[in-house]
Write a protein that holds these residues in place. Structure first.
Motif, PDB file in Angstrom:
ATOM      1  N   LEU B  22     -25.257  24.584  -7.587  1.00  0.00           N
ATOM      2  CA  LEU B  22     -24.728  24.967  -6.088  1.00  0.00           C
ATOM      3  C   LEU B  22     -24.301  23.791  -5.320  1.00  0.00           C
ATOM      4  O   LEU B  22     -23.338  23.924  -4.798  1.00  0.00           O
ATOM      5  CB  LEU B  22     -25.923  25.592  -5.348  1.00  0.00           C
ATOM      6  N   PHE B  24     -22.887  21.257  -6.634  1.00  0.00           N
ATOM      7  CA  PHE B  24     -21.744  20.921  -7.320  1.00  0.00           C
ATOM      8  C   PHE B  24     -20.342  21.783  -6.719  1.00  0.00           C
ATOM      9  O   PHE B  24     -19.470  21.205  -6.345  1.00  0.00           O
ATOM     10  CB  PHE B  24     -21.717  20.886  -8.801  1.00  0.00           C
ATOM     11  N   LEU B  25     -20.733  22.890  -6.549  1.00  0.00           N
ATOM     12  CA  LEU B  25     -19.376  23.762  -6.056  1.00  0.00           C
ATOM     13  C   LEU B  25     -19.403  23.765  -4.545  1.00  0.00           C
ATOM     14  O   LEU B  25     -18.265  23.500  -4.236  1.00  0.00           O
ATOM     15  CB  LEU B  25     -20.149  25.325  -5.973  1.00  0.00           C
ATOM     16  N   ALA B  26     -20.447  23.305  -3.903  1.00  0.00           N
ATOM     17  CA  ALA B  26     -20.098  22.871  -2.433  1.00  0.00           C
ATOM     18  C   ALA B  26     -19.355  21.518  -2.527  1.00  0.00           C
ATOM     19  O   ALA B  26     -18.515  21.501  -1.535  1.00  0.00           O
ATOM     20  CB  ALA B  26     -21.599  22.734  -1.777  1.00  0.00           C
ATOM     21  N   MET B  27     -19.834  20.550  -3.031  1.00  0.00           N
ATOM     22  CA  MET B  27     -19.216  19.252  -2.973  1.00  0.00           C
ATOM     23  C   MET B  27     -17.941  19.050  -3.876  1.00  0.00           C
ATOM     24  O   MET B  27     -17.014  18.530  -3.090  1.00  0.00           O
ATOM     25  CB  MET B  27     -20.352  18.102  -3.193  1.00  0.00           C
ATOM     26  N   GLN B  28     -18.125  19.261  -4.965  1.00  0.00           N
ATOM     27  CA  GLN B  28     -16.883  18.915  -5.515  1.00  0.00           C
ATOM     28  C   GLN B  28     -15.882  20.116  -5.723  1.00  0.00           C
ATOM     29  O   GLN B  28     -14.673  19.595  -5.908  1.00  0.00           O
ATOM     30  CB  GLN B  28     -17.313  18.862  -7.137  1.00  0.00           C
ATOM     31  N   VAL B  29     -15.989  21.207  -5.586  1.00  0.00           N
ATOM     32  CA  VAL B  29     -15.188  22.451  -5.708  1.00  0.00           C
ATOM     33  C   VAL B  29     -14.557  22.862  -4.483  1.00  0.00           C
ATOM     34  O   VAL B  29     -13.446  22.880  -4.320  1.00  0.00           O
ATOM     35  CB  VAL B  29     -15.912  23.532  -6.499  1.00  0.00           C
ATOM     36  N   SER B  30     -15.414  22.883  -3.371  1.00  0.00           N
ATOM     37  CA  SER B  30     -15.038  23.375  -2.141  1.00  0.00           C
ATOM     38  C   SER B  30     -14.601  22.008  -1.152  1.00  0.00           C
ATOM     39  O   SER B  30     -14.742  20.821  -1.641  1.00  0.00           O
ATOM     40  CB  SER B  30     -15.858  24.300  -1.251  1.00  0.00           C
ATOM     41  N   ASN B  31     -13.995  22.615   0.085  1.00  0.00           N
ATOM     42  CA  ASN B  31     -13.574  21.466   0.842  1.00  0.00           C
ATOM     43  C   ASN B  31     -14.812  21.141   1.811  1.00  0.00           C
ATOM     44  O   ASN B  31     -14.734  20.310   2.877  1.00  0.00           O
ATOM     45  CB  ASN B  31     -12.488  22.161   1.720  1.00  0.00           C
ATOM     46  N   LEU B  32     -15.998  21.359   1.579  1.00  0.00           N
ATOM     47  CA  LEU B  32     -17.035  20.795   2.374  1.00  0.00           C
ATOM     48  C   LEU B  32     -17.216  19.443   2.839  1.00  0.00           C
ATOM     49  O   LEU B  32     -17.613  19.111   3.680  1.00  0.00           O
ATOM     50  CB  LEU B  32     -18.477  21.619   1.763  1.00  0.00           C
TER      51      LEU B  32
END
Lengths: 260, 155
Positions: B22, B24-32
């Motif tokens: 999760l 990884f998805l938040a920091m690396q994939v999305s623009n968060l």
């Protein structure tokens, strides 16, 4: 003709009765969740059999799905000279759709069928009635921990699926096909929105976890206590879960991603 | 007891890896990671035609992102498109004669607002207005004009 109508009426009647039993069962299960909190050991055991044992199939499938997306996406996008946006394509399709849906389908096949068979067999071997005899509520002791474990595991598994898939797409995309690694990640970060994509994906997988666990547990609990009945119930779990997951996915997608 | 201990460890590892996924998805994939709710101020620009501009479209100056479009509405009196721009507070030295134009990134790319600073010594403040604007270039319109012109020349 009359026979057909009679048959139709009977089928409708049975399916509504079953839906009613299912709803009652769900309410009982939700009620039982409170007592799971006081006995976390039960939950840990179920997290192991529902979550940990699904870990391998989820990650390996995720890796391959991501790799396929990388390959197919590259072939199509490079026709338009847009292979730099491969990262967006892989990540968007995984996070929005494939991650929650495919992991839920695998979950229904791997964990759901096992739950149905386990509970159906418990019923067939009269373990559930045995518990009732000892004044142990089988819903609280058996069903609720499994239900909660399913709901907790599903978003974690879906997130793992997406994460591994995105890495798989990157391995194929920039490792094998020569898409620029920086472009892969930066385009992805520019286009994938945390609120719209990631959170909505998690909501989807929570819903799927809820539905898949409910169906699996109810089919097991409601199974005819014979070996044939259990086998039929297991089949129904997989079929009904797949239908519900895909149908709900359509509805959720229409609700979530309608405005862009 | 040994058995339950291993089970606990595995469950712990499973939950931890799920959370790592999760994260990884938040920091690396999305623009968060780039999405920090910075202090910002709002200015408005009126365009004759804002083309395919959308809420959340980029606002850039000299090619650098300095804010985003926060709202687009139609003014029924002047028949103009009213675009609100959220500019990060650290870029508070935009002259009040700044020009805003709607550009397209690449041939088929997304549209964004480009700010071209003028020479005034007064700065735009929160609620300020950009007076000089240049509308989006509508491809169909441009093509139409071109065809019309080339037909004229043939005569």
């Amino acid at each position: 003709m009359i026979e057909f109508l009679q048959h139709l009426g009977k089928e409708t009647h049975t399916s509504f009765t079953k839906l009613g039993r299912g709803t009652y069962f769900l309410l009982q299960t939700l009620n039982g969740i409170v007592s799971v909190v006081t006995r976390p050991r039960l939950l840990i055991n179920q997290l192991y059999s529902v979550g940990v044992l699904s870990f391998l199939i989820i990650t390996i499938s995720g890796l391959f799905v991501g790799m396929v997306l990388g390959l197919q996406g590259y072939y199509i996008l490079s026709d338009f000279g847009a292979d730099e946006t491969l990262g967006v394509m892989v990540a968007a399709s995984l996070v929005r759709e494939l991650g929650p849906v495919v992991s839920a389908l695998l979950f229904a096949g791997r964990a759901g069928s096992a739950l149905t068979a386990e509970i159906g067999l418990m019923k067939a071997t009269e373990q559930l009635s045995g518990m009732e005899m000892m004044a142990v509520d089988p819903i609280k002791r058996i069903i609720s921990p499994r239900f909660l474990a399913g709901i907790i595991s599903m978003p974690l598994l879906a997130a793992l699926f997406s994460a591994v898939g995105i890495i798989g797409g990157q391995i194929i995309g920039s490792g094998l096909l020569g898409v620029d690694e920086g472009a892969y990640w930066s385009q992805m970060q520019a286009k994938i929105d945390f609120q719209d994509d990631i959170i909505n994906g998690i909501i989807k997988s929570l819903v799927f976890g809820f539905v898949a666990s409910w169906i699996a547990l109810f089919e097991g609990y409601d199974a005819i206590p014979t070996s044939e009945g259990v086998s039929r119930a297991t089949t129904r779990t997989v079929v009904n879960s797949a239908f519900s997951i895909l149908g709900l996915d359509f509805i959720l997608t229409a609700l979530m991603f309608g405005d862009n | 007891m040994q058995h339950t201990n291993t089970q606990d460890t595995l469950v712990g590892l499973f939950v931890a890896s799920g959370i790592v996924g999760l994260f990884f998805l938040a920091m690396q994939v999305s623009n968060l990671s780039s999405f920090t709710e910075n202090e910002s101020y709002t200015i408005t620009a009126r365009f004759e035609n804002s083309g395919g501009l959308k809420v959340k479209s980029l606002v850039s100056a000299a090619g650098v992102k300095i804010g985003k479009v926060s709202a687009i509405s139609f003014d029924p009196k002047t028949y103009e498109s009213v675009v609100q721009l959220n500019i990060e507070s650290k870029y508070n030295t935009l002259p009040d004669d700044t020009t805003a134009s709607v550009f397209t990134a690449g041939l088929l790319g997304e549209q964004y607002v480009n700010l071209e600073p003028g020479g005034s010594s007064d700065y735009l403040k929160n609620g300020g207005k950009i007076e000089i604007t240049q509308s989006a270039i509508i491809l169909e319109k441009a093509l139409g004009q071109f065809l019309f012109k080339s037909a004229e020349e043939k005569k």
